[in-house]
Design a protein around this motif. Structure first.
Motif, PDB file in Angstrom:
ATOM      1  N   GLY A  14       4.877  30.827  35.405  1.00 20.14           N
ATOM      2  CA  GLY A  14       4.785  31.366  34.171  1.00 20.14           C
ATOM      3  C   GLY A  14       3.974  32.619  33.874  1.00 20.14           C
ATOM      4  O   GLY A  14       2.637  32.490  34.244  1.00 20.14           O
ATOM      5  N   GLY A  16       3.213  34.907  31.648  1.00 24.37           N
ATOM      6  CA  GLY A  16       2.550  35.047  30.417  1.00 24.37           C
ATOM      7  C   GLY A  16       1.140  35.371  30.217  1.00 24.37           C
ATOM      8  O   GLY A  16       0.617  35.615  31.397  1.00 24.37           O
ATOM      9  N   ALA A  17       0.370  35.433  29.061  1.00 22.90           N
ATOM     10  CA  ALA A  17      -0.864  35.929  29.118  1.00 22.90           C
ATOM     11  C   ALA A  17      -1.525  34.894  30.072  1.00 22.90           C
ATOM     12  O   ALA A  17      -2.482  35.484  30.718  1.00 22.90           O
ATOM     13  CB  ALA A  17      -1.386  35.774  27.493  1.00 22.90           C
ATOM     14  N   ALA A  18      -1.466  33.447  29.846  1.00 19.55           N
ATOM     15  CA  ALA A  18      -2.276  32.524  30.475  1.00 19.55           C
ATOM     16  C   ALA A  18      -2.281  32.526  32.066  1.00 19.55           C
ATOM     17  O   ALA A  18      -2.954  32.748  32.746  1.00 19.55           O
ATOM     18  CB  ALA A  18      -1.934  31.312  29.977  1.00 19.55           C
ATOM     19  N   GLU A  37       7.844  33.685  37.659  1.00 16.53           N
ATOM     20  CA  GLU A  37       8.249  34.050  36.094  1.00 16.53           C
ATOM     21  C   GLU A  37      10.036  33.955  36.280  1.00 16.53           C
ATOM     22  O   GLU A  37      10.461  34.630  37.151  1.00 16.53           O
ATOM     23  CB  GLU A  37       7.690  35.223  35.905  1.00 16.53           C
ATOM     24  N   HIS A  38      10.621  33.085  35.381  1.00 13.56           N
ATOM     25  CA  HIS A  38      11.902  33.071  35.375  1.00 13.56           C
ATOM     26  C   HIS A  38      12.657  34.375  34.688  1.00 13.56           C
ATOM     27  O   HIS A  38      13.677  34.847  34.856  1.00 13.56           O
ATOM     28  CB  HIS A  38      12.597  31.920  34.879  1.00 13.56           C
ATOM     29  N   ASN A  39      11.893  35.171  34.051  1.00 13.77           N
ATOM     30  CA  ASN A  39      12.323  36.405  33.306  1.00 13.77           C
ATOM     31  C   ASN A  39      12.231  37.490  34.294  1.00 13.77           C
ATOM     32  O   ASN A  39      11.632  37.517  35.348  1.00 13.77           O
ATOM     33  CB  ASN A  39      11.488  36.730  32.161  1.00 13.77           C
ATOM     34  N   LYS A  45       6.218  38.173  25.632  1.00 14.06           N
ATOM     35  CA  LYS A  45       5.520  37.710  24.326  1.00 14.06           C
ATOM     36  C   LYS A  45       4.225  38.491  24.140  1.00 14.06           C
ATOM     37  O   LYS A  45       3.892  38.893  22.922  1.00 14.06           O
ATOM     38  CB  LYS A  45       5.050  36.417  24.272  1.00 14.06           C
ATOM     39  N   GLY A  50       0.750  40.570  17.745  1.00 13.74           N
ATOM     40  CA  GLY A  50       0.115  41.209  16.988  1.00 13.74           C
ATOM     41  C   GLY A  50       1.049  42.447  16.522  1.00 13.74           C
ATOM     42  O   GLY A  50       0.479  43.491  16.376  1.00 13.74           O
ATOM     43  N   ASN A  55      -3.196  41.375  19.172  1.00 11.73           N
ATOM     44  CA  ASN A  55      -4.601  40.963  18.679  1.00 11.73           C
ATOM     45  C   ASN A  55      -5.038  39.991  19.752  1.00 11.73           C
ATOM     46  O   ASN A  55      -4.721  38.864  20.046  1.00 11.73           O
ATOM     47  CB  ASN A  55      -4.102  40.051  17.399  1.00 11.73           C
ATOM     48  N   GLY A 172      12.089  33.659  26.549  1.00 10.79           N
ATOM     49  CA  GLY A 172      11.703  32.930  27.794  1.00 10.79           C
ATOM     50  C   GLY A 172      11.265  31.466  27.753  1.00 10.79           C
ATOM     51  O   GLY A 172      11.079  30.821  28.839  1.00 10.79           O
ATOM     52  N   SER A 174      10.731  27.658  27.722  1.00  9.60           N
ATOM     53  CA  SER A 174      11.537  26.764  28.094  1.00  9.60           C
ATOM     54  C   SER A 174      10.768  25.183  28.133  1.00  9.60           C
ATOM     55  O   SER A 174       9.413  25.573  27.645  1.00  9.60           O
ATOM     56  CB  SER A 174      11.761  26.776  29.519  1.00  9.60           C
TER      57      SER A 174
HETATM   58  C1  LIG Z   1       5.611  36.986  17.209  1.00 13.50           C
HETATM   59  C2  LIG Z   1       4.365  36.602  17.758  1.00 13.50           C
HETATM   60  C3  LIG Z   1       3.260  37.364  17.720  1.00 13.50           C
HETATM   61  C4  LIG Z   1       1.845  36.842  18.368  1.00 13.50           C
HETATM   62  N1  LIG Z   1       0.783  37.257  18.400  1.00 13.50           N
HETATM   63  C5  LIG Z   1      -0.308  36.896  18.929  1.00 13.50           C
HETATM   64  C6  LIG Z   1      -1.449  37.809  18.979  1.00 13.50           C
HETATM   65  O1  LIG Z   1      -1.565  39.047  18.493  1.00 13.50           O
HETATM   66  N2  LIG Z   1      -2.390  37.403  19.746  1.00 13.50           N
HETATM   67  C7  LIG Z   1      -2.505  36.136  20.220  1.00 13.50           C
HETATM   68  O2  LIG Z   1      -3.525  35.788  20.937  1.00 13.50           O
HETATM   69  N3  LIG Z   1      -1.254  35.402  20.239  1.00 13.50           N
HETATM   70  C8  LIG Z   1      -0.180  35.862  19.544  1.00 13.50           C
HETATM   71  N4  LIG Z   1       0.822  35.010  19.468  1.00 13.50           N
HETATM   72  C9  LIG Z   1       0.857  33.797  20.316  1.00 13.50           C
HETATM   73  C10 LIG Z   1       1.111  33.946  21.866  1.00 13.50           C
HETATM   74  O3  LIG Z   1       2.481  33.930  21.856  1.00 13.50           O
HETATM   75  C11 LIG Z   1       0.180  33.261  22.593  1.00 13.50           C
HETATM   76  O4  LIG Z   1      -0.944  33.534  22.388  1.00 13.50           O
HETATM   77  C12 LIG Z   1       0.587  33.851  24.206  1.00 13.50           C
HETATM   78  O5  LIG Z   1       1.684  34.295  24.103  1.00 13.50           O
HETATM   79  C13 LIG Z   1       0.304  32.353  24.879  1.00 13.50           C
HETATM   80  O6  LIG Z   1       0.611  32.802  26.047  1.00 13.50           O
HETATM   81  P1  LIG Z   1       0.961  31.580  27.214  1.00 13.50           P
HETATM   82  O7  LIG Z   1       1.044  32.390  28.632  1.00 13.50           O
HETATM   83  O8  LIG Z   1       0.571  30.679  27.083  1.00 13.50           O
HETATM   84  O9  LIG Z   1       2.624  31.566  26.804  1.00 13.50           O
HETATM   85  P2  LIG Z   1       3.874  32.655  26.991  1.00 13.50           P
HETATM   86  O10 LIG Z   1       3.335  34.171  26.622  1.00 13.50           O
HETATM   87  O11 LIG Z   1       4.606  32.144  26.171  1.00 13.50           O
HETATM   88  O12 LIG Z   1       4.332  32.831  28.627  1.00 13.50           O
HETATM   89  C14 LIG Z   1       4.880  31.981  29.216  1.00 13.50           C
HETATM   90  C15 LIG Z   1       5.612  32.340  30.374  1.00 13.50           C
HETATM   91  O13 LIG Z   1       6.237  31.350  31.299  1.00 13.50           O
HETATM   92  C16 LIG Z   1       7.457  32.010  31.283  1.00 13.50           C
HETATM   93  N5  LIG Z   1       8.319  30.715  31.638  1.00 13.50           N
HETATM   94  C17 LIG Z   1       8.854  29.797  30.594  1.00 13.50           C
HETATM   95  N6  LIG Z   1       9.442  28.709  31.080  1.00 13.50           N
HETATM   96  C18 LIG Z   1       9.766  29.106  32.165  1.00 13.50           C
HETATM   97  C19 LIG Z   1      10.389  28.480  33.509  1.00 13.50           C
HETATM   98  N7  LIG Z   1      11.184  27.329  33.234  1.00 13.50           N
HETATM   99  N8  LIG Z   1      10.448  28.991  34.507  1.00 13.50           N
HETATM  100  C20 LIG Z   1       9.710  30.245  34.958  1.00 13.50           C
HETATM  101  N9  LIG Z   1       8.864  30.746  33.972  1.00 13.50           N
HETATM  102  C21 LIG Z   1       9.090  30.206  32.802  1.00 13.50           C
HETATM  103  C22 LIG Z   1       7.866  32.687  29.991  1.00 13.50           C
HETATM  104  O14 LIG Z   1       9.312  33.457  30.293  1.00 13.50           O
HETATM  105  C23 LIG Z   1       6.621  33.498  29.902  1.00 13.50           C
HETATM  106  O15 LIG Z   1       6.787  34.587  30.484  1.00 13.50           O
HETATM  107  C24 LIG Z   1       2.087  35.530  18.971  1.00 13.50           C
HETATM  108  C25 LIG Z   1       3.121  34.764  18.963  1.00 13.50           C
HETATM  109  C26 LIG Z   1       4.186  35.180  18.575  1.00 13.50           C
HETATM  110  C27 LIG Z   1       5.663  34.745  18.772  1.00 13.50           C
END
Ligand SMILES: Cc1cc2nc3c(=O)[nH]c(=O)nc-3n(C[C@H](O)[C@H](O)[C@H](O)COP(=O)(O)OP(=O)(O)OC[C@H]3O[C@@H](n4cnc5c(N)ncnc54)[C@H](O)[C@@H]3O)c2cc1C
Length: 339
Positions: A14, A16-18, A37-39, A45, A50, A55, A172, A174
């Motif tokens: 994944g 994403g941010a994390a 990453e599957h995308n 995201k 923000g 944000n 993305g 899942s």
């Molecule tokens: C409209 C909106 C606005 C937001 N604004 C903010 C903000 O301003 N500030 C903030 O801190 N948070 C915000 N958030 C929350 C934000 O989404 C999370 O803080 C952040 O995206 C979490 O990061 P993450 O890496 O955990 O997950 P994600 O960002 O969801 O990343 C997960 C990644 O894993 C990939 N993935 C998923 N399943 C699979 C799979 N089966 N195989 C391979 N890859 C996969 C996805 O494609 C994605 O790239 C917002 C959310 C939304 C919906």
């Protein structure tokens, strides 16, 4: 013959941010890292976060702000990485930012700058970013994780699952993390939507006639209070105050609203009606409410809360109601879950 599996110290699932910051950190600590990453593009995201300006942290971020069954996790995580660390990183990349409100920090221009920064940090750590890695399957054997996907087979001693939550599948999301937790026998806390609008119905459906009206309120749900803006929508209530409260609200609970939080006390707001010789009728009530509330909301509340009589006691009761208005949402507005 399929190509030989490639070996890494760490595989992160994944981007994403994390996943991006985890991969960058591990890489910069000298680990060989693959980020899958599957995308076709990372951090989708982040780009919409923000409102497109991301944000990226909050100056007052503290362990108490996190909802978790393990309250100590946020303490140790934040002890190691504070908001100032991320701000330092953002400033090193020359990304201009500003505080919007209540310590929330946003980019001046675009969330794209945060994504580019995280990708540059991955590059600095020598991370191999593998896009379009679909149909990921994980097995563990002999102290190694084997990760198979459309991008081939990778192996590593450490696997980080950072595939995010369930909201917005078209970007993305899942269920992979939940499936892997089940596969490896990890207990999963039932997921539920957080930071979502709440829907009104029944006797309270009339509120939706106020769609577009916003007011500064103190909102309480599940014993937690927030003071921020509430926005009435075509289906219920939203805005920062409600989004925050939604994480604590349970079906069947009521929301408690102080609709005039600047004016505490039994008769601050309606004091003009209580003066000797003052007009005491619906028009005067609307007038008093308009001093602190948007006109449409003032009119609506005056009609809904007008006292039966206009005695001081009745006006005080009306005032108390405005500081403790009860709403009974019928549901959360959940985002679609992945199929
Ligand atoms: C409209 C909106 C606005 C937001 N604004 C903010 C903000 O301003 N500030 C903030 O801190 N948070 C915000 N958030 C929350 C934000 O989404 C999370 O803080 C952040 O995206 C979490 O990061 P993450 O890496 O955990 O997950 P994600 O960002 O969801 O990343 C997960 C990644 O894993 C990939 N993935 C998923 N399943 C699979 C799979 N089966 N195989 C391979 N890859 C996969 C996805 O494609 C994605 O790239 C917002 C959310 C939304 C919906």
């Amino acid at each position: 013959m399929p190509p030989e599996p490639r070996q890494f110290d760490v595989i992160v699932l994944g981007a994403g941010a994390a996943g991006l910051i985890c991969a960058a950190t591990a890489g910069q600590r000298g680990r060989s890292v693959a980020l899958l990453e599957h995308n076709g593009q990372p951090g989708r995201k982040i780009l919409i976060s923000g409102g497109g300006r991301c944000n990226f942290t909050n100056l007052h971020c503290a362990p108490e702000n996190f909802i978790s069954e393990n309250r100590h996790f946020a303490k140790s995580a934040l002890a190691l990485y504070e908001p100032r660390h991320f701000i330092e990183l953002v400033e090193r990349y020359g990304i201009a930012w500003h505080e919007k409100t209540l310590g929330q920090l946003f980019c001046d221009r675009s969330a794209r700058a945060i994504l580019d920064m995280l990708l540059a940090e991955c590059e600095r750590g020598g991370v191999e970013v593998v896009l379009n890695a679909r149909a990921i399957q994980v097995e563990a054997a002999s102290g190694q994780f084997r990760v198979r996907s459309s991008a081939g087979e990778l192996r590593a001693g450490a696997l980080v699952v950072a595939t995010g939550g369930l909201s917005i599948p078209k970007l993305g999301a899942s269920e992979l993390a939940y499936e892997l937790a089940r596969q490896f026998g990890l207990r999963v806390v039932e997921p539920r939507p957080a930071l979502v609008p709440l829907l009104l119905g029944g006797d309270e459906a009339g509120w939706t006639d106020l769609a577009g009206v916003a007011a500064d309120v103190v909102i309480s749900a599940g014993g937690v209070r927030f003071r921020e803006k509430m926005l009435v929508t075509h289906r219920g209530v939203s805005g920062p105050a409600v989004l925050q409260a939604s994480s604590y609200w349970r079906a069947g609970d009521e929301l408690l609203l102080d609709l005039a939080p600047g004016l505490p006390g039994a008769a601050g707001l309606l004091e003009p009606l209580m003066r000797t010789g003052a007009r005491r009728d619906l028009g005067a009530l609307k007038q008093a409410l308009r001093q602190v509330l948007p006109h449409r909301l003032a009119g609506f509340l005056a009609e809904a809360a007008a006292p039966g009589g206009w005695s001081n006691a009745a006006l005080e009761a009306c005032e108390r109601r405005l500081h403790g208005w009860k709403l009974h949402p019928v549901a959360r507005r959940a985002s679609k879950r992945p199929r």
